[in-house]
Design an enzyme around this catalytic site. Structure first.
Site, PDB file in Angstrom:
ATOM      1  N   GLU A  32      -6.203   6.769   3.544  1.00  0.00           N
ATOM      2  CA  GLU A  32      -7.435   6.161   4.040  1.00  0.00           C
ATOM      3  C   GLU A  32      -7.828   6.881   5.330  1.00  0.00           C
ATOM      4  O   GLU A  32      -8.527   7.876   5.271  1.00  0.00           O
ATOM      5  CB  GLU A  32      -7.245   4.651   4.250  1.00  0.00           C
ATOM      6  CG  GLU A  32      -8.559   3.941   4.517  1.00  0.00           C
ATOM      7  CD  GLU A  32      -8.561   2.476   4.105  1.00  0.00           C
ATOM      8  OE1 GLU A  32      -7.618   2.026   3.462  1.00  0.00           O
ATOM      9  OE2 GLU A  32      -9.536   1.787   4.450  1.00  0.00           O
TER      10      GLU A  32
ATOM     11  N   GLU B  99      -2.150  -4.283  10.692  1.00  0.00           N
ATOM     12  CA  GLU B  99      -3.414  -4.630  10.036  1.00  0.00           C
ATOM     13  C   GLU B  99      -3.460  -6.110   9.683  1.00  0.00           C
ATOM     14  O   GLU B  99      -4.475  -6.770   9.852  1.00  0.00           O
ATOM     15  CB  GLU B  99      -3.545  -3.799   8.757  1.00  0.00           C
ATOM     16  CG  GLU B  99      -4.793  -4.112   7.946  1.00  0.00           C
ATOM     17  CD  GLU B  99      -4.955  -3.142   6.786  1.00  0.00           C
ATOM     18  OE1 GLU B  99      -3.931  -2.637   6.300  1.00  0.00           O
ATOM     19  OE2 GLU B  99      -6.115  -2.895   6.391  1.00  0.00           O
TER      20      GLU B  99
ATOM     21  N   ASP C 164      -9.063   3.698  11.052  1.00  0.00           N
ATOM     22  CA  ASP C 164      -8.441   2.383  10.877  1.00  0.00           C
ATOM     23  C   ASP C 164      -6.930   2.498  10.948  1.00  0.00           C
ATOM     24  O   ASP C 164      -6.266   1.638  11.508  1.00  0.00           O
ATOM     25  CB  ASP C 164      -8.867   1.756   9.540  1.00  0.00           C
ATOM     26  CG  ASP C 164      -8.500   2.614   8.334  1.00  0.00           C
ATOM     27  OD1 ASP C 164      -8.452   3.850   8.481  1.00  0.00           O
ATOM     28  OD2 ASP C 164      -8.262   2.058   7.242  1.00  0.00           O
TER      29      ASP C 164
HETATM   30  C1  RAM Z   1      -9.696  -1.635   5.274  1.00  0.00           C
HETATM   31  C2  RAM Z   1      -9.635  -0.821   6.507  1.00  0.00           C
HETATM   32  C3  RAM Z   1     -10.345  -1.333   7.717  1.00  0.00           C
HETATM   33  C4  RAM Z   1     -11.378  -2.355   7.416  1.00  0.00           C
HETATM   34  C5  RAM Z   1     -11.893  -2.267   6.019  1.00  0.00           C
HETATM   35  C6  RAM Z   1     -12.949  -3.286   5.680  1.00  0.00           C
HETATM   36  O1  RAM Z   1      -9.570  -0.800   4.154  1.00  0.00           O
HETATM   37  O2  RAM Z   1      -8.286  -0.520   6.782  1.00  0.00           O
HETATM   38  O3  RAM Z   1      -9.477  -1.826   8.701  1.00  0.00           O
HETATM   39  O4  RAM Z   1     -12.422  -2.154   8.331  1.00  0.00           O
HETATM   40  O5  RAM Z   1     -10.859  -2.378   5.102  1.00  0.00           O
END
Ligand code: RAM
Length: 855
Positions: free
Chosen positions: A443, A718, A437
Site C-alpha cells: 500500500e 492502524e 499511511d
Molecule cells: C487504509 C489506509 C488508510 C486509510 C484508508 C481509508 O487502506 O491504510 O489509513 O486512510 O484505508
C-alpha cells in the site's frame, strides 16, 4: 543548491540573551551589497530584495537586524549561498535515455548506464542536474553522487517530476572521467497499490536524465549529458521492487564500471525516450536519506530454528550487511513488523514479500545494502549467513525524508513518553517522500485522510512544510485532472475507490495548507493552494446543494471506529453524513478566512455566508434544540464542539456534558475512529473536563492510546488492537503496525498537557496554558518555532506548580496560570519562572475516583 525559485524567501533567527528583545528592522545583503533597511518585526519568509535569480545564478545572502530604535544594528550574519537550479524547461538539453536490454521477468532487474568524457582543462565548477522515470543513483568516477535514497521520489509524474542539483566539482579528475547511473522501475513502472496493485502506472519504459555542466577556468562551459553514445548493461540487481525486495548477485558486479579504464565494448547502446521538461521541478524539501543506523538489540532463534534479529524499533528502512564468505553463497533477509508464535509475522504485509537476497562474490569483505527497495520492519530473519553473526554484521538503516527535527515532549510518565516516541517513529516511518499511511504492506499510499488529521502533530515534530508543499502541489494537479481530490495522492486508479469527494480525506486540500499556515505563517503557501482549496469547497458545496448538507456519495466516515467489524472499517457509530456535513462547515470557514487573508474580499464574504448556511443546516439536521446530537457518539460531540457547530452557551454545555457522559460510560476507553480520535481530548478540554481527557489519554485497557504501548508497540498502530489482548495479530487483512493517524492526539499533548500552543500564525505569539492532570507530576515540551526555540516545562509537588517558559526573540506569549495572582499575563522573549498553588497528582487520583461536577 538547485533551488527552483527566482525569488527565494529569506528567514533568520536572532541569538540573544537580552530579555524582551524584539526586532524592529532588518537589512539583507546580496553578494555584499546592502539592499536597504526594512522596518519590520518579521524575520521569517521575507521577500527576496534583489533582482530575480536566473537559472544557475548564485548569491551570497547575509542579514543584519535592529532591536531597540536607537540601538545600532547587529553585525552582518555569516553569508549563506543560494544557487538556483534550472528554472526554464529550455535549460534542459539532456535526452532521457533507456537501456537497450531485453525484456526481463518481473520484478525486473536494474540497469547500468555509463558514459566516458574528457576534460579539456581545469574545471572551477561542475553541476549535475538529474532525474529519471523510475528510480536512480548516479556515480562519477566510481563515487556515489549525493546520498539520496529512491530519487527522484514519488510525485504525480505526469504533472511534476523532481530533479536534483549536485555540486560534483570535487569528484572530477583531470583528463578522463566517467558518469554512470543505476536505474530501476520504482513507482514509475513497478508494482504499486493494494489488492494486486498495478504496474506501468506512469509508462512502459524507464529512463535516466543527467546533465553535467562543466565550467572551465577559462570561462567556457561544456555540457555532458545523457544521449546517444551512452552504453547500457544489466546490473547485478537481478530483480527489484518496492514491495518485493531486491536480489543482488554480487558475482555479476562489474568493478570499475563507473570509472575510466573500464572496457564497455560488450555493453549495449541506449535509446532516447520522450519526457517533458515542462514537468521538471526543483525539490521544495529534503530528499529521503538513510538517517540513522540501528544495531539489533537481540538475536533470537525461532521455534523452527531460524535466526531472527530484533532491532527493538519498528522502522522504515532496510538492512546493511557486512559479510565474508564463499562465492555463490545466498543470504536471504526477510522483514516483518511483528513476531507470531516466535516466527516472523508476515501476513500483515499482504503481497509485499519484502525479501532481499544477496549472492556473495566471494571477494573479501562485502558490504551491501539494497538500493531500490524499502521495508517496514522491526524484525529480520537472516538465512544463509556464513558462520555466527557478530555485532555490526547486520544493521538497520532508517530511511525517511531528511527533515529537521523541531518538536520534543517528555513527562514524568514513562508510558506516555513511549507513546510520544511511537508517534514520532510513525511519522519517521511514513514521511518517506510523501506522507504515507504505512511503510510495510502493499500500500504505502499518500492517503489524504491520514495526513489531514496528523498534520498539526507533524508540523510540530519536524520541519515538514517543504515536503508537504510538494505533495500539496501534486494534490492540486490531480484534483484538476480527476475532478476531485482523490482519497490518496498520487492517485492510481485500482478500480477500488472512486474518484468522488470523500469527507475528512479530500478535506486535506483545505486543512493541510491551513495547518501549515498556522504553524509557519507561510501565506504564500495558502495563495499557491488557494485555487485547489476553493475548487474543493465549491465541489462539496455543490454536492450539499440547497439543503447545505453533505449526505451523499462515497464516504469513509469515522473510519476504524473500534466497534466497526474488522473487515468493514467504515461501519462506524457516527452517521457519515454528520461527519461530511461537519467538514463542509469547517472547510468553508477556513476558506473564508483564507480568502480574507489573501485580500479576496468577495470570496471571503461569499464563503462566510456559505459556511453560516451550512452550519445552520447542520444544526437543523443533526442537533436538538437542547444540544443533543443525532448520532449520540463521542465523535459527533467532538466534531460539534471542535468545529464550532453548536450555537448557544447552554446547548454547548449540554453537548459537553453528554460527551463526558459518553466518555465515562465507555469506561474512558476509545470509542472514536480516524475522525473523532484527534478531537476528543480537545473537545473534553474545551468543556472543562480535563480530568476525563487525562483518563482517556492514560488509559491502558484496549482500546486506548497506551494499550499498544503496554503490548510492546514501538510505533502507532492502524487499529487499536492490531495486537489482540491475547497477543495474537488482529485477523483483519488491514493490520498495520505503523500508521500515524491515531497518534494525532500528540498535538493536544503538546498544546494542553505541556501547554505550548501557537497563538498567532508561525508562533509569533504563543499561548502557554498547561493543564497538569492525571498522574503526571512533570511535563516538558520544546518546539523550534520560526523564531527559535520555545520551551515550556512544569513540575508539581507539595501543593505547588512551578512553570518555566522560554520564548525566542521577537515573540510574545500569553501565559494562563490559574492560581497565579496575575493570571493571565503577557511575556516577552526570554526565560520566565512562575510558581503558584496547585493540586498534587495524588489529588488528581481522588478526582478521578469521584468525578467533579462539570461547570
Ligand atoms: C487504509 C489506509 C488508510 C486509510 C484508508 C481509508 O487502506 O491504510 O489509513 O486512510 O484505508
Amino acid at each position: 543548491m538547485g533551488i527552483g525559485l527566482a525569488r527565494p524567501r529569506i528567514s533568520w533567527n536572532v541569538a540573544t540573551s537580552n530579555p524582551g528583545w524584539a526586532q524592529t528592522a532588518y537589512e539583507i545583503q546580496l553578494d555584499g551589497v546592502p539592499q536597504g533597511r526594512v522596518a519590520s518585526a518579521d524575520s521569517h519568509l521575507r521577500a527576496w530584495p534583489g533582482s530575480p535569480l536566473g537559472s544557475r545564478d548564485r548569491r551570497a545572502v547575509a542579514v543584519r537586524v535592529w532591536g531597540a530604535e536607537q540601538a545600532p544594528p547587529t553585525a552582518w550574519s555569516d553569508p549563506v549561498v543560494v544557487e538556483a537550479g534550472l528554472l526554464e524547461p529550455a535549460d534542459w538539453t539532456a535526452a532521457m535515455i533507456a537501456p537497450d536490454l531485453p525484456e526481463a521477468e518481473l520484478p525486473r532487474p536494474a540497469a547500468l548506464l555509463r558514459h566516458g568524457f574528457s576534460l579539456r582543462g581545469p574545471v572551477v565548477a561542475a553541476r549535475l542536474y538529474s532525474t529519471a522515470h523510475g528510480v536512480y543513483e548516479l556515480e562519477l568516477n566510481g563515487s556515489r553522487v549525493g546520498d539520496d535514497v529512491l530519487a527522484p521520489g514519488w510525485t504525480s509524474y505526469g504533472h511534476r517530476l523532481r530533479y536534483r542539483t549536485h555540486d560534483v566539482t570535487a569528484l572530477l579528475s583531470d583528463g578522463d572521467n566517467v558518469l554512470g547511473g543505476w536505474l530501476a522501475d520504482g513507482w514509475y513502472r513497478g508494482r504499486v497499490g493494494f489488492e494486486g496493485g498495478r504496474r506501468h502506472v506512469y509508462g512502459d519504459e524507464i529512463g535516466l536524465v543527467a546533465q553535467l555542466e562543466l565550467r572551465y577556468q577559462d570561462g567556457t562551459v561544456e555540457t555532458v549529458a545523457t544521449g546517444a553514445g551512452w552504453r547500457s548493461a544489466p546490473s547485478p540487481i537481478a530483480s527489484v521492487g518496492l514491495y518485493e525486495g531486491e536480489r543482488h548477485d554480487a558475482r555479476k558486479n562489474q568493478p570499475g564500471w563507473s570509472a575510466p579504464g573500464f572496457d564497455d565494448t560488450s555493453w549495449q547502446s541506449v535509446h532516447a525516450i520522450p519526457y517533458d521538461p515542462e514537468t521538471l521541478v526543483a525539490p521544495t524539501g529534503p530528499p529521503v536519506r538513510g538517517v540513522e543506523i540501528i544495531e539489533p538489540v537481540e538475536v533470537l532463534t525461532s521455534p523452527s530454528g531460524k535466526t531472527i534479529l530484533d532491532f527493538g524499533q519498528n522502522i522504515a528502512g532496510r538492512l546493511r550487511i557486512t559479510v565474508r564468505g564463499e562465492t555463490g553463497r545466498v543470504i536471504t533477509l526477510r522483514h516483518a513488523e511483528v513476531l507470531e508464535h516466535g516466527e516472523l509475522g508476515v501476513r500483515p504485509l499482504r503481497t509485499a514479500t519484502s525479501v532481499d537476497t544477496y549472492i556473495l562474490s566471494g571477494d573479501g569483505t562485502e558490504v551491501w545494502e539494497p538500493r531500490f527497495t524499502l521495508h517496514g520492519f522491526r524484525y529480520a530473519q537472516v538465512d544463509g549467513w556464513p558462520g555466527e553473526l557478530a555485532t555490526g554484521d547486520v544493521v538497520a538503516v532508517v530511511c525517511q525524508t531528511d527533515m529537521e527535527r523541531s518538536g520534543w515532549f517528555t513527562s514524568s510518565d514513562p508510558l506516555l513518553d513511549r507513546f510520544h516516541d511511537n508517534v514520532l517513529w510513525s511519522m519517521r516511518g511514513n514521511f518517506v517522500d510523501i506522507p504515507t499511511d504505512c511503510p510495510q504492506r502493499d500500500e504505502r499510499m499518500g492517503w489524504t485522510g491520514d495526513i489531514q488529521v496528523f498534520a498539526p502533530t507533524a508540523a510540530y515534530l519536524y520541519s515538514c512544510t517543504g515536503m508537504l508543499e510538494s505533495w500539496l502541489a501534486d494534490l492540486a494537479a490531480e484534483q484538476e485532472q480527476y475532478g476531485t481530490v482523490p482519497v490518496y495522492v498520487p492517485w492510481i486508479d485500482l478500480g477500488i475507490f472512486p474518484t468522488e469527494p470523500t469527507a475528512a480525506w479530500g478535506d486535506a486540500a483545505v486543512i493541510v495548507p491551513w495547518t501549515l499556515y498556522e504553524r509557519t505563517g507561510d501565506v504564500e503557501l495558502l495563495s499557491r493552494q488557494y485555487s485547489s482549496m476553493k475548487a474543493w469547497v465549491d465541489q462539496i458545496t455543490e454536492r450539499a446543494g440547497d439543503a447545505h448538507l453533505w449526505d451523499s456519495g462515497f464516504q469513509l466516515g469515522d473510519w476504524l471506529d473500534p466497534t466497526a467489524p474488522p473487515e468493514r472499517p467504515a461501519e462506524a457509530r457516527t452517521d457519515p453524513a454528520l461527519v461530511a456535513s461537519a467538514y463542509l462547515v469547517r472547510c468553508t470557514t477556513i476558506l473564508a478566512d483564507t480568502a480574507a487573508l489573501l485580500d479576496r474580499a468577495d470570496d471571503a464574504l461569499r464563503y462566510k455566508d456559505l459556511a453560516e448556511r451550512a452550519r445552520e443546516a447542520f444544526d437543523t439536521e443533526f442537533l436538538s434544540s437542547s444540544g443533543r446530537m443525532a448520532s449520540d457518539t463521542q465523535t459527533a460531540y467532538a466534531l460539534g464542539l471542535q468545529f464550532d457547530l453548536i450555537e448557544g452557551a447552554d446547548r454547548r454545555a449540554r453537548a459537553g456534558r453528554r460527551l463526558v457522559e459518553l466518555v465515562r460510560a465507555g469506561g474512558h476507553r476509545i470509542a472514536t475512529g480516524f475522525v473523532g480520535t484527534p478531537l476528543v481530548c480537545d473537545a473534553l478540554t474545551s468543556v472543562g473536563a480535563i480530568d476525563d481527557a487525562y483518563q482517556l489519554l492514560l488509559q491502558t485497557e484496549c482500546p486506548s492510546w497506551l494499550y499498544a504501548v503496554t503490548m510492546g508497540g514501538t510505533t502507532v498502530w492502524e487499529r487499536w488492537d492490531s495486537i489482540l489482548p491475547d497477543g495474537s495479530i488482529h485477523p483483519g487483512e488491514m493490520t498495520s503496525f505503523n500508521h500515524y493517524a491515531l497518534g494525532a492526539v500528540a498535538d493536544w499533548i503538546h498544546r494542553t498537557v505541556a501547554g505550548l500552543a501557537p497563538g498567532s500564525p508561525g508562533y509569533r505569539h504563543m499561548i502557554i496554558q498547561p493543564l497538569p492532570g492525571g498522574r503526571l507530576t512533570q511535563a516538558r515540551a520544546a518546539h523550534l518555532t520560526p523564531y527559535g526555540l520555545a520551551e515550556v516545562s512544569w513540575e508539581r509537588a507539595h501543593g505547588e506548580l512551578e512553570l518555566t517558559v522560554q520564548i525566542p526573540p521577537s515573540t510574545t506569549a500569553t501565559v494562563h496560570l490559574p492560581g497565579h495572582p496575575d493570571d493571565p499575563f503577557e511575556i516577552t522573549a526570554g526565560t520566565h519562572r512562575f510558581t503558584c498553588p496547585f493540586r498534587d497528582a495524588d489529588d488528581d487520583r481522588v478526582i478521578t475516583a469521584n468525578p467533579a461536577p462539570l461547570g
